[in-house]
Design a protein around this motif. Structure first.
Motif, PDB file in Angstrom:
ATOM      1  N   LEU A  62       3.128  -2.517   3.557  1.00  0.00           N
ATOM      2  CA  LEU A  62       4.284  -2.273   2.705  1.00  0.00           C
ATOM      3  C   LEU A  62       5.295  -1.429   3.469  1.00  0.00           C
ATOM      4  CD1 LEU A  62       2.424  -1.500  -0.646  1.00  0.00           C
ATOM      5  CD2 LEU A  62       3.299  -3.689   0.197  1.00  0.00           C
ATOM      6  N   ARG A  63       6.499  -1.971   3.623  1.00  0.00           N
ATOM      7  CA  ARG A  63       7.516  -1.317   4.447  1.00  0.00           C
ATOM      8  C   ARG A  63       8.722  -0.846   3.656  1.00  0.00           C
ATOM      9  NH1 ARG A  63       5.197  -5.441   7.378  1.00  0.00           N
ATOM     10  NH2 ARG A  63       4.389  -4.838   9.432  1.00  0.00           N
ATOM     11  N   SER A  64       8.771  -1.107   2.367  1.00  0.00           N
ATOM     12  CA  SER A  64       9.905  -0.671   1.553  1.00  0.00           C
ATOM     13  C   SER A  64       9.441  -0.459   0.115  1.00  0.00           C
ATOM     14  CB  SER A  64      11.036  -1.703   1.585  1.00  0.00           C
ATOM     15  OG  SER A  64      10.632  -2.902   0.929  1.00  0.00           O
ATOM     16  N   ALA A  65      10.226   0.294  -0.639  1.00  0.00           N
ATOM     17  CA  ALA A  65       9.888   0.553  -2.035  1.00  0.00           C
ATOM     18  C   ALA A  65       9.931  -0.740  -2.854  1.00  0.00           C
ATOM     19  CB  ALA A  65      10.847   1.591  -2.616  1.00  0.00           C
ATOM     20  N   ILE A  97       0.611   1.557   4.158  1.00  0.00           N
ATOM     21  CA  ILE A  97       1.979   1.956   3.826  1.00  0.00           C
ATOM     22  C   ILE A  97       2.633   2.285   5.159  1.00  0.00           C
ATOM     23  CG2 ILE A  97       3.423   3.636   2.645  1.00  0.00           C
ATOM     24  CD1 ILE A  97       1.332   3.836   0.502  1.00  0.00           C
ATOM     25  N   ALA A  98       3.387   1.340   5.677  1.00  0.00           N
ATOM     26  CA  ALA A  98       3.842   1.385   7.057  1.00  0.00           C
ATOM     27  C   ALA A  98       5.117   2.176   7.252  1.00  0.00           C
ATOM     28  CB  ALA A  98       4.048  -0.045   7.576  1.00  0.00           C
ATOM     29  N   ASN A  99       5.727   2.647   6.196  1.00  0.00           N
ATOM     30  CA  ASN A  99       6.973   3.398   6.301  1.00  0.00           C
ATOM     31  C   ASN A  99       6.839   4.689   5.505  1.00  0.00           C
ATOM     32  OD1 ASN A  99       9.649   4.397   6.113  1.00  0.00           O
ATOM     33  ND2 ASN A  99      10.496   2.341   6.306  1.00  0.00           N
ATOM     34  N   ASP A 100       7.146   5.818   6.140  1.00  0.00           N
ATOM     35  CA  ASP A 100       7.004   7.107   5.477  1.00  0.00           C
ATOM     36  C   ASP A 100       7.899   7.246   4.251  1.00  0.00           C
ATOM     37  OD1 ASP A 100       5.077   8.030   7.149  1.00  0.00           O
ATOM     38  OD2 ASP A 100       6.433   9.104   8.482  1.00  0.00           O
ATOM     39  N   ASN A 101       8.971   6.446   4.178  1.00  0.00           N
ATOM     40  CA  ASN A 101       9.919   6.575   3.080  1.00  0.00           C
ATOM     41  C   ASN A 101       9.588   5.686   1.883  1.00  0.00           C
ATOM     42  OD1 ASN A 101      11.719   8.430   4.422  1.00  0.00           O
ATOM     43  ND2 ASN A 101      12.360   6.710   5.701  1.00  0.00           N
ATOM     44  N   VAL A 102       8.509   4.902   1.965  1.00  0.00           N
ATOM     45  CA  VAL A 102       8.205   3.948   0.896  1.00  0.00           C
ATOM     46  C   VAL A 102       8.008   4.652  -0.445  1.00  0.00           C
ATOM     47  CG1 VAL A 102       6.459   2.336   0.065  1.00  0.00           C
ATOM     48  CG2 VAL A 102       7.269   2.174   2.412  1.00  0.00           C
ATOM     49  N   LEU A 103       7.290   5.763  -0.452  1.00  0.00           N
ATOM     50  CA  LEU A 103       6.924   6.414  -1.704  1.00  0.00           C
ATOM     51  C   LEU A 103       7.757   7.649  -2.012  1.00  0.00           C
ATOM     52  CD1 LEU A 103       3.043   6.140  -1.423  1.00  0.00           C
ATOM     53  CD2 LEU A 103       4.622   4.615  -2.590  1.00  0.00           C
ATOM     54  N   VAL A 104       8.769   7.928  -1.207  1.00  0.00           N
ATOM     55  CA  VAL A 104       9.622   9.081  -1.478  1.00  0.00           C
ATOM     56  C   VAL A 104      10.391   8.859  -2.779  1.00  0.00           C
ATOM     57  CG1 VAL A 104      11.591  10.428  -0.656  1.00  0.00           C
ATOM     58  CG2 VAL A 104       9.836   9.673   0.955  1.00  0.00           C
ATOM     59  N   GLY A 105      10.275   9.795  -3.694  1.00  0.00           N
ATOM     60  CA  GLY A 105      10.944   9.680  -4.986  1.00  0.00           C
ATOM     61  C   GLY A 105      10.229   8.826  -5.999  1.00  0.00           C
ATOM     62  N   ALA A 106       9.009   8.407  -5.710  1.00  0.00           N
ATOM     63  CA  ALA A 106       8.253   7.573  -6.642  1.00  0.00           C
ATOM     64  C   ALA A 106       7.843   8.371  -7.874  1.00  0.00           C
ATOM     65  CB  ALA A 106       7.017   7.005  -5.953  1.00  0.00           C
ATOM     66  N   THR A 107       7.858   7.735  -9.037  1.00  0.00           N
ATOM     67  CA  THR A 107       7.468   8.400 -10.273  1.00  0.00           C
ATOM     68  C   THR A 107       5.953   8.489 -10.379  1.00  0.00           C
ATOM     69  OG1 THR A 107       7.425   6.321 -11.510  1.00  0.00           O
ATOM     70  CG2 THR A 107       9.535   7.498 -11.398  1.00  0.00           C
ATOM     71  N   PHE A 134       4.631  14.458  -0.354  1.00  0.00           N
ATOM     72  CA  PHE A 134       3.213  14.567  -0.667  1.00  0.00           C
ATOM     73  C   PHE A 134       2.948  13.854  -1.987  1.00  0.00           C
ATOM     74  CE2 PHE A 134       3.807  18.359   2.050  1.00  0.00           C
ATOM     75  CZ  PHE A 134       2.930  17.996   3.054  1.00  0.00           C
ATOM     76  N   ILE A 135       2.215  12.742  -1.904  1.00  0.00           N
ATOM     77  CA  ILE A 135       1.946  11.899  -3.055  1.00  0.00           C
ATOM     78  C   ILE A 135       0.572  12.238  -3.607  1.00  0.00           C
ATOM     79  CG2 ILE A 135       1.772   9.528  -3.874  1.00  0.00           C
ATOM     80  CD1 ILE A 135       4.562  10.392  -2.941  1.00  0.00           C
ATOM     81  N   ASP A 136       0.468  12.257  -4.915  1.00  0.00           N
ATOM     82  CA  ASP A 136      -0.785  12.604  -5.567  1.00  0.00           C
ATOM     83  C   ASP A 136      -1.703  11.383  -5.611  1.00  0.00           C
ATOM     84  OD1 ASP A 136      -2.804  13.743  -6.961  1.00  0.00           O
ATOM     85  OD2 ASP A 136      -1.737  13.918  -8.867  1.00  0.00           O
TER      86      ASP A 136
END
Length: 361
Positions: A62-65, A97-107, A134-136
């Motif tokens: 996965l490379r994008s949100a 999860i191949a991109n560090d920005n994929v989960l940034v701002g995820a609910t 940091f994702i839970d």
């Protein structure tokens, strides 16, 4: 003279069809197909779909949100009762999860759905989770059990009140019988309550401070990447621990955002030569463009290198001459020293100097 009728032509075409091959042969052939080609084959026939679908979902990167949202939506729409054995998640062997920005701002709801989806991948072998935020994933760590897991990459939360580190240890304990590669990331130093016992572990990539909690697993290590960042600049303790790693062959030293005045390559080299002189490959790299050598380091470095008995590859980060000549005039001297004092083959590749098969007089 034989007449080619319509029925005979159809029979001739059927004999030449790809479907005449057994499923095992077709699966081997389709492994060389791209994702788009596998997706197109899934739409041709039921038989090809049954063969292509496991290959299409075997490796999920996965490379994008948006891609992550579509993947979760697709897997959640699959039937889960009578066709559970054909569920797409059962085909997944690698989830990245191949991109560090994929989960940034995820609910929190999105992360909870992602946890649920990953936990259903019962045949998972490689799980690599990465994010700048940091994702839970506490629920995933607590409730999942992957019987075939070999590779695990995780970002630890550094907050003292978090139960993330404790659940992380429990997760590793459940997978100690299969885990061979462990990659850990943490923005700040973190301490575990107990040591980690991973008898099959042969590759570690992460903070140098975590290495002391792997003391029960050092005997099987063959490749180690140690990453130092502020305020963790204790280089002697981790390298001293690696003296017990008798199978260690490759050691990578990565210095992250630390100036040469705080942590220098020649100083680390001396400790490596003292504790792990049996390694075969030694590589140094920095995340910034600061150069960590001086003219006075050259002769001591030569003495340190003479202690290695089996070293076959040495690599230092030497940046392009035009970018550092105004900052450090010792670079040409070091370059000349490496050329004249070593006998063997050398190769300049992408700003790195690699020396192979040398002898010291």
């Amino acid at each position: 003279m034989a007449v080619l009728t319509r029925s005979r032509a159809a029979a001739e075409g059927a004999r030449k069809s790809i479907l005449q091959f057994p499923n095992e042969i077709l699966s081997m052939v389709l492994e060389y197909s791209s994702t788009l080609e596998l997706w197109a084959l899934c739409r041709t026939s039921k038989r090809l779909r049954s063969i292509a679908t496991p290959l299409l979902y075997r490796n999920i990167h996965l490379r994008s949100a948006d891609q992550t949202v579509l993947f979760i939506r697709t897997t959640q729409s699959q039937p889960s009762s009578s066709e559970s054995s054909e569920s797409l998640l059962l085909h997944v062997q690698e989830f990245v999860i191949a991109n560090d920005n994929v989960l940034v701002g995820a609910t929190s709801e999105f992360i909870d759905d992602l946890n649920s989806v990953v936990m259903k991948m019962t045949k998972l072998k490689h799980l690599l989770l990465s994010s700048k935020a940091f994702i839970d994933f506490t629920r995933l760590l607590r409730d999942s059990n992957f019987r075939h897991l070999q590779t695990f990459r995780y970002v630890l939360q550094p907050t003292p009140s978090s139960t993330d580190s404790e659940e992380f240890l429990k997760f590793l304990a459940r997978h100690r019988g299969t885990l061979t590669t462990l990659c850990v990331d943490c923005g700040k130093p973190i301490s575990f309550t107990r040591s980690i016992d991973l008898p099959l572990l042969h590759t570690y990539d992460g903070p140098s401070g975590v290495l002391k909690f792997l003391k029960k697993s050092l005997g099987s290590l063959r490749s180690v990447v140690l990453r130092w960042r502020e305020p963790d600049i204790d280089y002697r303790s981790p390298l001293k621990q690696l003296s017990k790693a008798h199978s260690l062959q490759t050691l990578d030293i990565v210095i992250v955002d630390i100036s040469p005045g705080r942590l220098r390559e020649p100083t680390i080299l001396a400790a490596v030569a003292q504790y792990v002189q049996h390694i075969q490959v030694l590589r140094f790299s920095r995340s910034n463009n600061l150069y960590g050598f001086a003219f006075d380091d050259l002769m001591p470095m030569r003495q340190h290198l003479s202690r290695f008995a089996a070293l076959s590859e040495l690599r230092f980060a030497i940046f392009r001459r035009e970018s550092v000549s105004a900052v450090n005039d010792d670079l040409p001297i070091l370059d000349a020293w490496l050329r004249t004092e070593w006998t063997g083959d050398w190769l300049m590749v992408h700003g790195f100097l690699r020396v192979r098969r040398w002898m010291i007089d």
